[in-house]
Design a protein around this motif. Structure first.
Motif, PDB file in Angstrom:
ATOM      1  N   ILE A 228      44.415 -27.620-121.701  1.00  0.00           N
ATOM      2  CA  ILE A 228      44.866 -28.471-120.596  1.00  0.00           C
ATOM      3  C   ILE A 228      45.108 -27.624-119.350  1.00  0.00           C
ATOM      4  O   ILE A 228      44.705 -27.994-118.246  1.00  0.00           O
ATOM      5  CB  ILE A 228      46.182 -29.198-120.987  1.00  0.00           C
ATOM      6  CG1 ILE A 228      46.061 -29.839-122.377  1.00  0.00           C
ATOM      7  CG2 ILE A 228      46.598 -30.200-119.924  1.00  0.00           C
ATOM      8  CD1 ILE A 228      44.954 -30.845-122.503  1.00  0.00           C
TER       9      ILE A 228
ATOM     10  N   GLY B 106      42.428 -26.889-116.991  1.00  0.00           N
ATOM     11  CA  GLY B 106      42.000 -27.956-116.082  1.00  0.00           C
ATOM     12  C   GLY B 106      40.915 -28.827-116.664  1.00  0.00           C
ATOM     13  O   GLY B 106      40.019 -28.342-117.358  1.00  0.00           O
ATOM     14  N   PRO B 107      40.976 -30.131-116.349  1.00  0.00           N
ATOM     15  CA  PRO B 107      39.930 -31.050-116.812  1.00  0.00           C
ATOM     16  C   PRO B 107      38.664 -30.872-115.975  1.00  0.00           C
ATOM     17  O   PRO B 107      38.743 -30.405-114.832  1.00  0.00           O
ATOM     18  CB  PRO B 107      40.546 -32.428-116.574  1.00  0.00           C
ATOM     19  CG  PRO B 107      41.478 -32.225-115.414  1.00  0.00           C
ATOM     20  CD  PRO B 107      41.998 -30.810-115.523  1.00  0.00           C
ATOM     21  N   PHE B 108      37.512 -31.242-116.530  1.00  0.00           N
ATOM     22  CA  PHE B 108      36.266 -31.271-115.772  1.00  0.00           C
ATOM     23  C   PHE B 108      36.487 -32.108-114.515  1.00  0.00           C
ATOM     24  O   PHE B 108      37.087 -33.169-114.595  1.00  0.00           O
ATOM     25  CB  PHE B 108      35.166 -31.905-116.637  1.00  0.00           C
ATOM     26  CG  PHE B 108      33.871 -32.117-115.920  1.00  0.00           C
ATOM     27  CD1 PHE B 108      32.974 -31.078-115.773  1.00  0.00           C
ATOM     28  CD2 PHE B 108      33.556 -33.362-115.376  1.00  0.00           C
ATOM     29  CE1 PHE B 108      31.777 -31.270-115.092  1.00  0.00           C
ATOM     30  CE2 PHE B 108      32.363 -33.555-114.696  1.00  0.00           C
ATOM     31  CZ  PHE B 108      31.480 -32.508-114.568  1.00  0.00           C
ATOM     32  N   PRO B 109      36.056 -31.719-113.342  1.00  0.00           N
ATOM     33  CA  PRO B 109      35.236 -30.543-113.020  1.00  0.00           C
ATOM     34  C   PRO B 109      36.061 -29.358-112.493  1.00  0.00           C
ATOM     35  O   PRO B 109      35.515 -28.539-111.775  1.00  0.00           O
ATOM     36  CB  PRO B 109      34.319 -31.083-111.930  1.00  0.00           C
ATOM     37  CG  PRO B 109      35.170 -32.070-111.194  1.00  0.00           C
ATOM     38  CD  PRO B 109      36.184 -32.603-112.166  1.00  0.00           C
ATOM     39  N   TYR B 110      37.343 -29.283-112.825  1.00  0.00           N
ATOM     40  CA  TYR B 110      38.178 -28.198-112.301  1.00  0.00           C
ATOM     41  C   TYR B 110      38.279 -27.042-113.283  1.00  0.00           C
ATOM     42  O   TYR B 110      38.052 -27.207-114.480  1.00  0.00           O
ATOM     43  CB  TYR B 110      39.588 -28.714-112.007  1.00  0.00           C
ATOM     44  CG  TYR B 110      39.600 -29.892-111.070  1.00  0.00           C
ATOM     45  CD1 TYR B 110      39.351 -29.708-109.711  1.00  0.00           C
ATOM     46  CD2 TYR B 110      39.821 -31.179-111.547  1.00  0.00           C
ATOM     47  CE1 TYR B 110      39.334 -30.799-108.850  1.00  0.00           C
ATOM     48  CE2 TYR B 110      39.797 -32.267-110.687  1.00  0.00           C
ATOM     49  CZ  TYR B 110      39.559 -32.079-109.345  1.00  0.00           C
ATOM     50  OH  TYR B 110      39.539 -33.140-108.494  1.00  0.00           O
ATOM     51  N   SER B 111      38.666 -25.885-112.744  1.00  0.00           N
ATOM     52  CA  SER B 111      39.002 -24.779-113.624  1.00  0.00           C
ATOM     53  C   SER B 111      40.074 -23.948-112.950  1.00  0.00           C
ATOM     54  O   SER B 111      40.012 -23.707-111.746  1.00  0.00           O
ATOM     55  CB  SER B 111      37.778 -23.907-113.907  1.00  0.00           C
ATOM     56  OG  SER B 111      38.178 -22.812-114.716  1.00  0.00           O
TER      57      SER B 111
ATOM     58  N   LEU C  68      34.490 -19.567-119.011  1.00  0.00           N
ATOM     59  CA  LEU C  68      35.395 -20.052-120.052  1.00  0.00           C
ATOM     60  C   LEU C  68      34.622 -20.936-121.028  1.00  0.00           C
ATOM     61  O   LEU C  68      33.975 -21.899-120.620  1.00  0.00           O
ATOM     62  CB  LEU C  68      36.531 -20.850-119.393  1.00  0.00           C
ATOM     63  CG  LEU C  68      37.400 -21.733-120.282  1.00  0.00           C
ATOM     64  CD1 LEU C  68      38.094 -20.909-121.355  1.00  0.00           C
ATOM     65  CD2 LEU C  68      38.456 -22.444-119.429  1.00  0.00           C
ATOM     66  N   LEU C  69      34.697 -20.583-122.286  1.00  0.00           N
ATOM     67  CA  LEU C  69      34.076 -21.409-123.321  1.00  0.00           C
ATOM     68  C   LEU C  69      35.173 -22.075-124.147  1.00  0.00           C
ATOM     69  O   LEU C  69      35.944 -21.393-124.818  1.00  0.00           O
ATOM     70  CB  LEU C  69      33.193 -20.551-124.241  1.00  0.00           C
ATOM     71  CG  LEU C  69      32.543 -21.293-125.418  1.00  0.00           C
ATOM     72  CD1 LEU C  69      31.535 -22.325-124.939  1.00  0.00           C
ATOM     73  CD2 LEU C  69      31.869 -20.322-126.380  1.00  0.00           C
ATOM     74  N   HIS C  70      35.234 -23.384-124.052  1.00  0.00           N
ATOM     75  CA  HIS C  70      36.146 -24.113-124.937  1.00  0.00           C
ATOM     76  C   HIS C  70      35.483 -24.210-126.302  1.00  0.00           C
ATOM     77  O   HIS C  70      34.271 -24.412-126.398  1.00  0.00           O
ATOM     78  CB  HIS C  70      36.400 -25.520-124.394  1.00  0.00           C
ATOM     79  CG  HIS C  70      37.229 -25.527-123.141  1.00  0.00           C
ATOM     80  ND1 HIS C  70      38.594 -25.560-123.159  1.00  0.00           N
ATOM     81  CD2 HIS C  70      36.870 -25.493-121.836  1.00  0.00           C
ATOM     82  CE1 HIS C  70      39.055 -25.562-121.906  1.00  0.00           C
ATOM     83  NE2 HIS C  70      38.024 -25.514-121.083  1.00  0.00           N
TER      84      HIS C  70
END
Ligand SMILES: Cc1ncc(C[n+]2csc(CCOP(=O)(O)OP(=O)(O)O)c2C)c(N)n1
Ligand code: SF4
Ligand SMILES: [Mg+2]
Lengths: 302, 387
Positions: free
Chosen positions: A55, A58-63, A69-71
């Motif tokens: 969380i 950040g949610p798509f499209p934020y980072s 970063l690989l979830h």
């Protein structure tokens, strides 16, 4: 006014985390990430499983991170980090650090098989566990990192946690891991020195960061650093490192005369504990600390 | 060059010639020779790949996903309990649109422990978003691995190449192994457009609010639909280059004037083809379709082949408990919307679970039962059950 002067600090200024992340206020997890990335730099690939950091990133499209970063699935951090490493190796990239960044649940519990496998293979990865001592993302359920006596939503005050915290560092040491260390956010220089040391070592490296969580620990959000510091001063969370699976060094000794109660009473997750419980915890902490001192002593003669 | 190879080694050679770069695998009977051979190829330097001896199939798929996301061509192989252990990550691989190729040796699920073939392991991965190819011979296994990479990398979905335990995995057959140069021409180097790259930092797999999720899944389905034509094209290109093709998604055998059409898959199709030939000699108007692809489902091909026929008999070496044979179910479903007078009755047979042999006699029994009855009396017609 010369603002640069006023803000002078020994912490590197480069930041690989952005503002505006969505951790709870007072959360130590983004603080820990920020310090680590200051040392690791831009040639870093982060692998993050399901946890609060899913969380915070950040949610798509934020980072909130300025590195790739690989979830990945909850239990796969170390296996996924191994996969990224394999590709970098085959493509000839020896410089980039692959970091697995997981919570205590993803490390001590569901991810321990993949972690054990990767460390046994001595994969060239840095695994960092930010430990808030429960499954916070799903609402404060106990994990095997939850300390004895603590309340969580699955260890209610009527029947609080009755098992000691799993000794994850010893599990890794049993794998002969090249480098393992503990750290916490109240001691940023110690934390960053360990990350820096780990960065320079080839093979598996593990850093266990105690990461206070105000909502989960039931404490005001301005007490994060204080709790982090008291965990070290009381000896509840000693700061040390183990090199080559045998050389133990305490990097920040505990402070004489600080009873565990100083730490416990800050947090309402321990509110139901009785004076005799405090004594039990004090005894256990003292014994564990003595054990650690013996290991340090023994390893000096190695 | 022709080699006499077991099915498992045909898989390894397929991966070798596809120049896979990262392999992460875990052993399980009857897949072991696939990975033993690959690890040897890596150790001897024949294959320039990183081979990761992971501690489970779950980690094998996790490592492949991550390695693929970092830009490598990846491979793994498994079977049965290994495949079902991966289930969560099969969804992940497809959802992340990663062109991973995996071989699965069809093996029944315990309990009781069975190492013999049936299709329940792979068919229970139906809804994960993987393409599935069911192979009939070791040559087809080898060719399908190479085709699979080309298809996967075009549509950005993972592909599972499936072969029967023992009947193929451990059976030696001549396999034509083409020159590496030709395969290189056929299968250009993977240039993955989106990857983990420190020079262009991106996040993969972030939290996805409801305003985006649906669109990504819509695109996955569109990619599956697009895969239909890609499969046919790739199979044709393969024929031009290597002289072999498999009819794309399905192979029709003597269906043109057939009144009864048998539907089979995997090695059962070989046996069925032979029985069809015998019955033709006896004057029975029978044909067969071999279901090569299960996903994407060859809807149009199935409708074209079966529309207007008098009867259809489907052999399923699998079962969806509480419903019936899985191929049969899907075939009935695609026939539902055609004109009623063109819609044949579909007889659903279940046979050969847990590796029980499906012999020419079994298939004759199925065909003569179908010829005798006007309509199927039951949803499932069981073959060979001992009471
Ligand atoms: C296989 C699987 N089981 C359960 C979950 C649900 N889940 C997501 S995060 C989480 C807790 C994570 O705890 P921890 O690793 O300690 O990280 P934290 O949230 O405390 O930062 C759980 C149980 C999941 N995502 N995947
Ligand atoms: S629940 Fe705890 S660990 Fe999670 S973001 Fe909030 S403070 Fe941080
Ligand atoms: Mg936690």
């Amino acid at each position: 006014m010369d603002r640069g002067q006023a803000l002078k600090t020994t912490i590197p200024e480069e930041d690989y985390m952005t503002s505006g992340h969505i951790a709870c206020s007072g959360c130590a997890a983004p603080i820990a990430m920020r310090y680590c990335l200051k040392v690791l730099g831009e040639k870093t690939i982060m692998v993050v499983p399901a946890c609060c950091w899913t969380i915070i990133a950040g949610p798509f499209p934020y980072s909130s991170l300025k590195v790739p970063l690989l979830h990945t699935a909850f239990e796969t951090t170390a296996a996924a980090a191994s996969g990224v490493r394999a590709t970098l190796d085959i493509k000839g990239d020896t410089e980039t650090t692959v970091v697995g960044w997981a919570g205590d649940g993803g490390t001590f519990d569901i991810g321990i098989q993949a972690l054990s496998g990767a460390v046994e293979r001595n994969e060239n990865i840095l695994y960092i566990c930010y430990d808030n001592e429960a499954y916070m993302n799903t609402g404060i359920q106990r994990s095997s990192a939850t300390p004895w006596g603590a309340w969580t939503t699955t260890t209610p005050a009527e029947r609080p946690e009755d098992k000691p915290k799993k000794d994850i560092i010893e599990i890794l040491v049993a794998h002969q891991i090249p480098y393992a260390a503990t750290a916490t956010v109240a001691y940023p220089h110690d934390l960053m020195a360990k990350v820096n040391k780990a960065k320079g070592i080839k093979g598996s490296r593990f850093i266990h960061i105690l990461s206070p969580c105000p909502p989960g620990w039931r404490m005001p959000d301005e007490l994060t650093i204080k709790a982090s510091r008291l965990a070290v001063q009381t000896g509840i969370f000693p700061l040390y490192e183990v090199e080559s699976g045998r050389k133990y060094t305490i990097t920040v000794p505990r402070k004489e005369g600080v009873p565990v109660g100083e730490y416990l009473k800050l947090q309402r997750r321990f509110a139901h504990l009785k004076p005799e419980d405090y004594d039990t915890i004090q005894n256990n902490v003292d014994r564990a600390y003595d054990r650690l001192l013996r290991k340090v002593k023994q390893s000096e003669t190695l | 060059m022709k080699k006499i190879l077991m099915g498992n080694h045909a898989v390894s050679y397929g991966a070798l010639l596809s120049r896979v770069e990262v392999i992460a695998a875990y052993p399980i009977t009857p897949q072991t020779q696939v990975v033993e051979e690959l690890s040897k190829m890596c150790a001897q330097g024949k294959l320039k790949a990183r081979y990761i001896n992971v501690e489970s199939e779950h980690s094998a798929m996790a490592a492949c996903i991550a390695a693929e996301q970092a830009g490598a061509r990846t491979f793994t192989a498994t079977s049965s309990h290994g495949l079902t252990l991966m289930h969560e990550l099969l969804h992940w691989a497809a959802g992340a649109r990663l062109p991973i190729v995996m071989a699965n040796i069809n093996r029944s699920m315990a309990p009781g422990w069975s190492i013999w073939t049936d299709q329940n392991d792979s068919l229970s991965q139906r809804d994960t978003g993987w393409l599935q190819i069911y192979c009939e011979s070791n040559q087809e296994v080898f060719d399908s691995i190479i085709q699979a990479y080309k298809i996967a990398e075009r549509v950005l979905l993972p592909v599972m190449v499936v072969l029967d335990a023992f009947v193929l995995s451990h059976t030696y057959e001549p396999v034509d192994i083409p020159e590496q140069e030709l395969v290189d021409q056929f299968l250009s180097k993977l240039d993955y457009p989106y990857k983990l790259d420190v020079k262009n930092p991106c996040s993969f797999g972030s939290l996805l609010p409801p305003e985006y999720y649906l669109e990504l899944r819509y695109k996955m389905q569109k990619a599956m639909e697009e895969a239909h034509d890609v499969i046919i094209k790739v199979d044709k290109e393969y024929q031009q280059m290597f002289g072999r093709s498999y009819g794309g998604l399905v192979e029709e055998y003597r269906t043109e004037d057939a009144e009864l059409v048998l539907v089979a898959s995997s090695t059962v199709a070989s046996t069925a083809r032979m029985v069809v030939e015998q019955l033709r000699d006896e004057g029975v108007k029978v044909g067969m379709i071999k279901m090569r692809f299960f996903r994407p489902f060859p809807t149009q091909e199935v409708v074209n082949a079966l529309k207007g026929k008098k009867k259809v008999a489907v052999i399923d070496r699998n079962i969806s408990y509480g419903q019936g044979g899985i191929f049969c179910e899907e075939i009935r479903s695609v026939l539902y919307n055609i004109d009623q007078h063109e819609r044949p009755p579909v007889f659903g047979y279940i046979a050969g679970l847990g590796g029980r042999d499906i012999t020419p006699t079994t298939i004759r029994e199925i065909l003569s039962h179908t010829l005798k009855e006007d309509k199927p009396k039951e949803n499932i017609i069981w073959i060979g059950v001992k009471h």
